[in-house]
Design an enzyme around this catalytic site. Structure first.
Site, PDB file in Angstrom:
ATOM      1  CG  HIS A 155      -1.840   1.073   1.192  1.00 25.84           C
ATOM      2  ND1 HIS A 155      -3.159   1.103   0.720  1.00 25.84           N
ATOM      3  CD2 HIS A 155      -1.838   2.308   1.765  1.00 25.84           C
ATOM      4  CE1 HIS A 155      -3.678   2.203   0.690  1.00 25.84           C
ATOM      5  NE2 HIS A 155      -3.008   3.123   1.348  1.00 25.84           N
ATOM      6  CB  CYS A 156       2.245   3.316  -2.533  1.00 25.71           C
ATOM      7  SG  CYS A 156       3.144   4.852  -2.959  1.00 25.71           S
ATOM      8  N   PRO A 157       1.497   5.284   0.354  1.00 24.75           N
ATOM      9  CG  PRO A 157       2.644   6.024   2.141  1.00 24.75           C
ATOM     10  CD  PRO A 157       2.384   4.917   1.279  1.00 24.75           C
ATOM     11  CG  ASN A 160      -5.222   7.763  -0.618  1.00 22.40           C
ATOM     12  OD1 ASN A 160      -5.024   6.914   0.281  1.00 22.40           O
ATOM     13  ND2 ASN A 160      -6.393   8.503  -0.829  1.00 22.40           N
TER      14      ASN A 160
END
Length: 315
Positions: A155-157, A160
């Site tokens: 999951h890449c912030p 998002n």
């Protein structure tokens, strides 16, 4: 309902705050566009030919960068199909059953006709209690997205979004074009950065933008290069970030290279078999995200033969 209200509000706040890194990147990119096009090309560079050449190549890299970034952000993660959901009767039986052994028996019966070749570390069927689905190979539950994601990488912030089967190619291209964008800016700004730094050029409002533009581009170059190199290595090995840290467990045991088909086929698994589309952020990867060819196909007698050739080559 009264108890649920604060939870709902908290979840909405979390979703809103999750966009802050994306907004930050968008603001930096907008500023970099203004600083490069207006402050550098229009106000600082004296040569018209140099202005035109810089502007053309800048806009090419800018468009590809924004396009791939947009696709990475707004491509919805792929989820397991209905075949991997427990039938209603089995689901009710599974919830009522207290003993893990009996729950596994229910899962084994439900998974009998499913193409599953990976297991938990203990050799059990991989099941998500939150989504109530049997997890396909390479599928994992993302707590941030609150869903099971096919071939989940991470999951890449900064986007998002969950990076997985549906948008991994876009993520790789986003890293590639952001690196090209930053390298191009740093390389073309350098001579004017030196001239401003040594006071060869007069102090104007463009000085701050040009100096800061070089520092920001160079900083992003260093951070993106390491991440891009790591993911290229993963593509070459046909591994996800999760699999790099925890090797998948097959019927024959754990094997970090279980999905590796050889360098060329590994690349085709992510980018597809048509090279002319490799550099474009459009979906071209092979498969459906539910099943994956494995080099263990001949080792495991229970696993049916799966062709490793791209489907287009069969026609």
């Amino acid at each position: 309902q009264v108890k649920m209200a604060p939870t709902h509000v908290l979840r909405c706040c979390q979703r809103g705050l999750a966009w802050i890194p994306v907004i930050f990147i968008a603001l930096v990119v907008c500023w970099s566009y203004y600083a490069y096009v207006v402050e550098l090309c229009i106000f600082t560079i004296p040569s018209i030919a140099e202005k035109i050449i810089y502007m053309v190549f800048f806009h090419l890299s800018f468009v590809m960068f924004v396009w791939s970034y947009w696709k990475t952000i707004f491509t919805r993660p792929a989820n397991p199909s209905k075949e991997f959901c427990l039938p209603k009767a089995e689901k009710e039986q599974y919830v009522k059953e207290e003993r893990p052994e009996s729950q596994q028996e229910i899962l084994w019966r439900a998974a009998a006709n499913l193409p599953l070749y990976t297991r938990t570390g203990a050799g059990a069927i991989r099941y998500c209690d939150r989504c109530q689905v049997i997890k396909p190979d390479r599928c994992h539950h993302c707590s941030a997205c609150d869903m099971c994601v096919l071939k989940m990488d991470h999951h890449c912030p900064w986007v998002n979004n969950c990076v997985g089967f549906s948008n991994y190619k876009f993520f790789i291209l986003f890293l590639c074009y952001s690196l090209v964008y930053c390298l191009f800016i740093a390389a073309t700004v350098l001579q004017y950065f030196i001239k401003f730094w040594t006071n060869e050029l007069p102090d104007t409002h463009a000085k701050f933008h040009v100096l800061f533009l070089f520092f920001v581009a160079a900083m992003f170059c260093i951070s993106i290069l390491s991440l891009f190199s790591y993911h290229l290595w993963l593509v070459g090995k046909n591994r996800s970030t999760i699999e790099a840290f925890r090797a998948p467990v097959f019927r024959t045991g754990s094997d970090k290279n279980g999905f590796s088909l050889g360098f060329g086929k590994n690349i085709a698994q992510v980018f597809g078999d048509k090279r002319k589309f490799w550099l474009l952020p459009i979906f071209t990867r092979l498969g459906d995200g539910l099943t994956f060819p494995s080099r263990l196909v001949n080792i495991d007698p229970e696993q049916p033969t799966v062709s490793l050739q791209p489907e287009a080559n069969k026609r």
